[in-house]
Design a protein around this motif. Structure first.
Motif, PDB file in Angstrom:
ATOM      1  N   UNK A  51       0.829  -1.211   0.000  1.00 43.57           N
ATOM      2  CA  UNK A  51       0.000   0.000   0.000  1.00 43.57           C
ATOM      3  C   UNK A  51       0.861   1.259   0.000  1.00 43.57           C
ATOM      4  N   UNK A  52       2.188   1.098  -0.067  1.00 39.46           N
ATOM      5  CA  UNK A  52       3.085   2.237  -0.221  1.00 39.46           C
ATOM      6  C   UNK A  52       3.195   2.497  -1.718  1.00 39.46           C
ATOM      7  N   UNK A  53       2.793   3.676  -2.149  1.00 39.72           N
ATOM      8  CA  UNK A  53       2.518   3.911  -3.562  1.00 39.72           C
ATOM      9  C   UNK A  53       3.561   4.730  -4.314  1.00 39.72           C
ATOM     10  N   UNK A  54       4.475   5.380  -3.601  1.00 38.13           N
ATOM     11  CA  UNK A  54       5.450   6.255  -4.251  1.00 38.13           C
ATOM     12  C   UNK A  54       6.845   5.973  -3.725  1.00 38.13           C
ATOM     13  N   UNK A  55       7.846   6.425  -4.483  1.00 30.99           N
ATOM     14  CA  UNK A  55       9.230   6.234  -4.077  1.00 30.99           C
ATOM     15  C   UNK A  55      10.060   7.449  -4.451  1.00 30.99           C
ATOM     16  N   UNK A  56      10.877   7.905  -3.517  1.00 35.49           N
ATOM     17  CA  UNK A  56      11.982   8.819  -3.787  1.00 35.49           C
ATOM     18  C   UNK A  56      13.235   7.967  -3.737  1.00 35.49           C
ATOM     19  N   UNK A  57      14.093   8.082  -4.740  1.00 40.17           N
ATOM     20  CA  UNK A  57      15.346   7.355  -4.759  1.00 40.17           C
ATOM     21  C   UNK A  57      16.445   8.313  -5.185  1.00 40.17           C
ATOM     22  N   UNK A  58      17.613   8.183  -4.565  1.00 37.19           N
ATOM     23  CA  UNK A  58      18.760   9.018  -4.911  1.00 37.19           C
ATOM     24  C   UNK A  58      20.033   8.277  -4.561  1.00 37.19           C
ATOM     25  N   UNK A  59      21.133   8.749  -5.115  1.00 38.26           N
ATOM     26  CA  UNK A  59      22.414   8.106  -4.884  1.00 38.26           C
ATOM     27  C   UNK A  59      23.381   9.129  -4.304  1.00 38.26           C
ATOM     28  N   UNK A  60      24.192   8.671  -3.354  1.00 38.79           N
ATOM     29  CA  UNK A  60      25.256   9.468  -2.748  1.00 38.79           C
ATOM     30  C   UNK A  60      26.583   8.783  -3.021  1.00 38.79           C
ATOM     31  N   UNK A  61      27.617   9.556  -3.257  1.00 41.64           N
ATOM     32  CA  UNK A  61      28.933   9.002  -3.585  1.00 41.64           C
ATOM     33  C   UNK A  61      29.508   8.180  -2.443  1.00 41.64           C
ATOM     34  N   UNK A  62      29.202   8.594  -1.203  1.00 45.82           N
ATOM     35  CA  UNK A  62      29.783   7.905  -0.048  1.00 45.82           C
ATOM     36  C   UNK A  62      29.016   8.278   1.216  1.00 45.82           C
ATOM     37  N   UNK A  63      29.444   7.725   2.329  1.00 43.24           N
ATOM     38  CA  UNK A  63      28.763   7.959   3.610  1.00 43.24           C
ATOM     39  C   UNK A  63      28.810   9.427   4.009  1.00 43.24           C
ATOM     40  N   UNK A  64      29.923  10.102   3.728  1.00 44.50           N
ATOM     41  CA  UNK A  64      30.019  11.526   4.074  1.00 44.50           C
ATOM     42  C   UNK A  64      28.959  12.347   3.352  1.00 44.50           C
ATOM     43  N   UNK A  65      28.744  12.073   2.065  1.00 44.15           N
ATOM     44  CA  UNK A  65      27.724  12.798   1.297  1.00 44.15           C
ATOM     45  C   UNK A  65      26.331  12.500   1.850  1.00 44.15           C
ATOM     46  N   UNK A  66      26.091  11.243   2.238  1.00 43.29           N
ATOM     47  CA  UNK A  66      24.797  10.864   2.802  1.00 43.29           C
ATOM     48  C   UNK A  66      24.566  11.541   4.151  1.00 43.29           C
TER      49      UNK A  66
END
Length: 98
Positions: A51-66
Motif C-alpha cells: 500500500x506504499x505507492x510512491x518512491x523517492x530514490x537518490x544516490x550518494x557518492x559515499x557515507x560523508x555525502x549521505x
C-alpha cells in the motif's frame, strides 16, 4: 562506496490530486538542491502487494555525502514542514553494492 537511498511511502492526499503533485514537485526541488544528491527519481508503485505507492530514490557518492544530506537544512526543513504532516506511512532503505 556509493549509497542508494530510497524511501517508499503513501501520502495522506489522494493519488493524482493537486496536493500530491505539489508534494512531489516540492520534494524534488528541495532534495535535489542539496549537494551530493545524484540520480534523483520519483517512481510510482504498481504492485498490489504494497500500500506504499510512491518512491523517492537518490544516490550518494559515499557515507560523508549521505550524512551531509541528512543534516542539510533543506532536508531537515522538508521533513518537518512537508514529510511529517503529509506522509501517512513509509519505509526507508539504503543499499550499497555487494
Amino acid at each position: 562506496m556509493a549509497i542508494q537511498h530510497t524511501v517508499v511511502f503513501r501520502l495522506v492526499h489522494p493519488e493524482g490530486s493537486v496536493e500530491a503533485a505539489a508534494f512531489l514537485r516540492d520534494g524534488e526541488a528541495a532534495l535535489t538542491s542539496i549537494p551530493g544528491v545524484t540520480d534523483f527519481r520519483i517512481q510510482r508503485q504498481v504492485s498490489a502487494k504494497s500500500d506504499l505507492t510512491l518512491q523517492f530514490s537518490m544516490v550518494f557518492a559515499d557515507q560523508d555525502a549521505y550524512d551531509a544530506y541528512n543534516t542539510h537544512p533543506a532536508h531537515v526543513g522538508f521533513v518537518q514542514d512537508r514529510w511529517i504532516p503529509e506522509v501517512a506511512a513509509f519505509q526507508e532503505y539504503d543499499f550499497v553494492a555487494r
